[in-house]
Motif scaffolding. Sequence first.
Motif, mmCIF file in Angstrom:
data_model
loop_
_atom_site.group_PDB
_atom_site.id
_atom_site.type_symbol
_atom_site.label_atom_id
_atom_site.label_comp_id
_atom_site.label_asym_id
_atom_site.label_seq_id
_atom_site.Cartn_x
_atom_site.Cartn_y
_atom_site.Cartn_z
ATOM 1 N N ARG A 96 20.086 -22.857 4.729
ATOM 2 C CA ARG A 96 19.147 -23.946 4.462
ATOM 3 C C ARG A 96 18.514 -23.794 3.077
ATOM 4 O O ARG A 96 18.329 -24.783 2.354
ATOM 5 C CB ARG A 96 18.047 -23.981 5.531
ATOM 6 N N THR B 102 8.900 -33.274 5.591
ATOM 7 C CA THR B 102 9.737 -33.827 6.659
ATOM 8 C C THR B 102 9.725 -35.350 6.542
ATOM 9 O O THR B 102 8.853 -35.938 5.892
ATOM 10 C CB THR B 102 9.199 -33.417 8.036
ATOM 11 N N GLU C 5 14.912 -31.765 5.997
ATOM 12 C CA GLU C 5 15.705 -31.594 7.223
ATOM 13 C C GLU C 5 16.939 -32.492 7.224
ATOM 14 O O GLU C 5 17.863 -32.279 8.018
ATOM 15 C CB GLU C 5 14.844 -31.827 8.472
ATOM 16 N N GLU D 4 10.504 -25.457 9.144
ATOM 17 C CA GLU D 4 11.014 -26.217 8.003
ATOM 18 C C GLU D 4 10.255 -25.865 6.728
ATOM 19 O O GLU D 4 10.806 -25.928 5.622
ATOM 20 C CB GLU D 4 10.933 -27.717 8.276
ATOM 21 N N TYR E 210 4.431 -29.808 4.617
ATOM 22 C CA TYR E 210 5.082 -29.624 5.918
ATOM 23 C C TYR E 210 4.054 -29.410 7.019
ATOM 24 O O TYR E 210 3.068 -28.683 6.834
ATOM 25 C CB TYR E 210 5.993 -28.401 5.884
#
Length: 586
Positions: free
Chosen positions: A45, A121, A147, A72, A67
């Motif tokens: 990631r 996000t 994401e 994440e 976030y």
Amino acid sequence: MARSLVDVLSSHASARPDRTAYRFMATGDCDGDVEELTYARLGRRARAIGAVLQERGLAGTRALLLYPPGVEFVSGYMGCLSAGVVAVPSVPPQGRVQNLRTLSRMRRMIADADVKVILATRQVLSALDSASGHFPELSTLVCVATEEIPDEAGDSWREPAIAPDAVAFLQYTSGSTSAPRGVMVTHHNLMHNQVALTERMGHTPEALEEWGGELYVSWLPLYHDLGLIAPVLNNLYVGGTATLFSPPHFLQEPSRWLKAISHYRPHTSGGPNFAYELCLRHASPELLDGLDLSRWRVALNGAEPVRAGTMRRFADTFATAGFRRESHFPCYGLAEATLMVTGSSVDRAPTLVDRSDVASLSGTVEDGRLVSSGRPGIGITVVVADPERRVERPEGEVGEIWVAGESVTDGYWRNVRATREVFQASLEDGRGGFLRTGDLGFMRDGEVFVTGRLKDLLVIGGRNHYPQDLELTAETAHPGVRPGCVAAFSVDDAAGEQPVLVAEVAPEAAHESAGIRAAIRSAVGEAHGLSLRDVVLIDRGTLAKTSSGKVQRKASRTAYLEGTLSVVDRSGLATGHAARQVVSSP
């Protein structure tokens, strides 16, 4: 040897790909939904996010991280480091009332850091879109929902040439000030402070093996230096597993923290002193019967004054659940020194001294004892100085705490004056390069005892609040409050540091004192998330000020504690003795 946390992540992703790096309890409960992120997955990631930032030509720029609590954030943060992008962690918008206050702070940070990209996000970006009327800068920024980036994007990732003195991220120190200061934390600062943290807390390879890799449980906010650099980045540095959940879930039910420690049995967990007090309030017999805290080796206590009474009551109360008094780990640090400056010794009860044994201290504290914050970490030097004479204080004498070493950052982003004033202090004997912390303390047998602050900053519930912000909120809460005639400060009680406001009222509004107090409490609660211990209304022209008209907060605090304020009581009359009644009122 690893040069940066990017190298560290790459090493762990190869050596222990299937180990859980982070798990996040979505509901705050051990039996609720849990999201896990392995080292191999985190590596993929980070490279994917880093590659997208590189392809957009954003290397060397600043990225605002927005976030909600969750893994994440870790991917986004490491994605920035993997691209040579400077991360700027911040709190995301939260709810309608919180939104405008959060947006205002975000706008100041974006302008100060010259942010070019927002990482968040999709849910957060949608919320920002809905608030675009208050956020015109949004249209000029690149916004990335991380994401939605596929793992395959990482195939084009190029390892950045990370210089040790390059800025890794900006840690903004204020939660509410109109003049934010971004501390420039370099990759070398991060790596050096990880060495200090690891040594002080006993995070050895042997300990990691003995605990089965379970290193941390934490509810601390990830955008704050304590919540980021210890449970997130130190866990990464060591290669352990950190269990995370959100601050609101802890505050709603403090027992969740202890239940998570009991369930996952980590080596280390902690928070500010108030967190331990909250747990004490919820320590029912049923809770104690269901806990096993015997594996909790390091109980961090920092970010606000550490209280001997809290530690004693916590150890006594939770002894039946296996908690060891020796697990208490008071520590001291600040963002300007990356994080940790001093820490206690593992498996040894913290050192306490009687306040009466310390010269130049007045007043009382709970139990009449002061708690040691431990010894300086590896490569960190602490001196207690007389800031006016620029000489080191003898052992046992109180002065300002000055810090030097490789964990001390280079200063504040684009703020030369503040950097010079705070980061470039020198002693008369020629020793220089000290960070002036603004904190007061003394040293005894190599240990640091923090006793107070030179600065007026209020630290309530582990969060920083600037008094001038609270004062402005109070001034605008009701027309009966006289502008420029409000003092905000904090006082200590058994529950920790508590905020107090003293305000002058216009004579014609004195009969409305109850309504004014209620308006101030409501405004401060909404704007700052604080519950005021007291709102004290005083007669016109009686607030302590300098000859130039500046409010004297320390003098106001002294008058409040001594009961010498000219308080306007509920009948609208002024009396110099009412302050003592106000102190004890609900």
